[in-house]
Design an enzyme around this catalytic site. Sequence first.
Site, mmCIF file in Angstrom:
data_model
loop_
_atom_site.group_PDB
_atom_site.id
_atom_site.type_symbol
_atom_site.label_atom_id
_atom_site.label_comp_id
_atom_site.label_asym_id
_atom_site.label_seq_id
_atom_site.Cartn_x
_atom_site.Cartn_y
_atom_site.Cartn_z
ATOM 1 N N ILE A 134 -7.341 -0.897 -22.338
ATOM 2 C CA ILE A 134 -7.409 -2.135 -23.099
ATOM 3 C C ILE A 134 -7.480 -3.286 -22.098
ATOM 4 C CG2 ILE A 134 -6.306 -1.358 -25.221
ATOM 5 C CD1 ILE A 134 -3.660 -2.322 -24.224
ATOM 6 N N ASP A 135 -7.939 -4.433 -22.555
ATOM 7 C CA ASP A 135 -8.130 -5.582 -21.676
ATOM 8 C C ASP A 135 -6.815 -6.058 -21.068
ATOM 9 O OD1 ASP A 135 -10.821 -5.583 -22.285
ATOM 10 O OD2 ASP A 135 -10.619 -7.084 -23.876
ATOM 11 N N LYS A 136 -6.911 -6.787 -19.982
ATOM 12 C CA LYS A 136 -5.737 -7.327 -19.292
ATOM 13 C C LYS A 136 -4.849 -8.131 -20.242
ATOM 14 C CE LYS A 136 -4.419 -10.463 -15.511
ATOM 15 N NZ LYS A 136 -4.924 -11.303 -14.382
ATOM 16 N N THR A 138 -4.664 -8.025 -23.504
ATOM 17 C CA THR A 138 -4.224 -7.290 -24.695
ATOM 18 C C THR A 138 -2.988 -6.469 -24.367
ATOM 19 O OG1 THR A 138 -6.518 -7.153 -25.442
ATOM 20 C CG2 THR A 138 -4.949 -5.671 -26.488
ATOM 21 N N HIS A 232 -14.602 -5.625 -25.331
ATOM 22 C CA HIS A 232 -14.364 -6.832 -26.142
ATOM 23 C C HIS A 232 -14.820 -6.666 -27.595
ATOM 24 C CE1 HIS A 232 -14.544 -9.556 -22.278
ATOM 25 N NE2 HIS A 232 -13.604 -8.624 -22.211
#
Length: 321
Positions: A134-136, A138, A232
């Site tokens: 998952i994104d930084k 999130t 994203h």
Amino acid sequence: MNNKKFTAHKEMRLDMFLTEQLNETRNQIDHLITKGFVSVSNKKKAKSGLKLTIGQEVFVELPEIVKEKALDVDFDIEIVYEDNDFMVINKPSGVIVHGAPSVKEATLVDWLKKKNISLSTISGEERHGIVHRIDKGTSGLLCIAKTNEAHVALSKQLEDKTMGRFYVALTDLPLKDDTTINAAIGRNPSNRLKMGLVSSGKSAKTSFVKLALSNNEKYELIAAKLYTGRTHQIRVHLESLQRHILGDVLYGFKGNTDKIKRVYLHAFSLYLKHPITNDEMNFNVPLPDDMDNFYKNNFNEEDDNEKINNEYIVARFNSII
């Protein structure tokens, strides 16, 4: 190194042969070949498409973890579940999952290595144990493979959708209705930091359901279910609806970033089958403090246990299928 030797029993491509022999995905096999961990007849620089002849010997080196390369780690991470095969962690916002040439800070993988946790090795040095990411910005649940056997099994679950997550997010405007977006995503041609709806991109499908409306009816708590895993994806599909996650300035949020310092997106629930026993398993974690405080200050707190609840969220998605 964990060395393996195989002998070709028929004429076939190198990558297909190793996929059969190692019971791993083609992507993982291609990574091993590209990184130079595979040689044919003692010759390095093998290529995935090399056609093997009967009797040719193939050597594979499964890389071991190099602990000394880990950076200084000044954070800790909650372990939600752990056994000998895999673990589930609750990643805090601000932590990058794995390294890359542009990453100069400690990552989740560095934390795992610092803890001397046994990790799968088939995804390469920078991604030991990482099955998905998952994104930084999130927060929320991630599955970590501790053995190569578990990694292969969990990766297959991602492909056949027996593993999945439900996300919750706080948005700057309510959705008009529960909805499903099925639109391809690719790199935004006018901003390389962003992804966008691009006809030539990869297929992407996301469902959104409404959970709770704020007291002033300006904000909304929603849940998202991914059917694909594009970069994203939730943020891009929301932008296509002219809705934005609070804090997501990259995709159009224009609110107070002094108070909202990150994207309010949280991987709330994770479901999967145990990679060895095949038992069905479910995990969920509460909202992190920043999202929880915003919710309590702007929404009806009495709805908290009812709306931010795994059974309720699953039922909401089942109602739109």
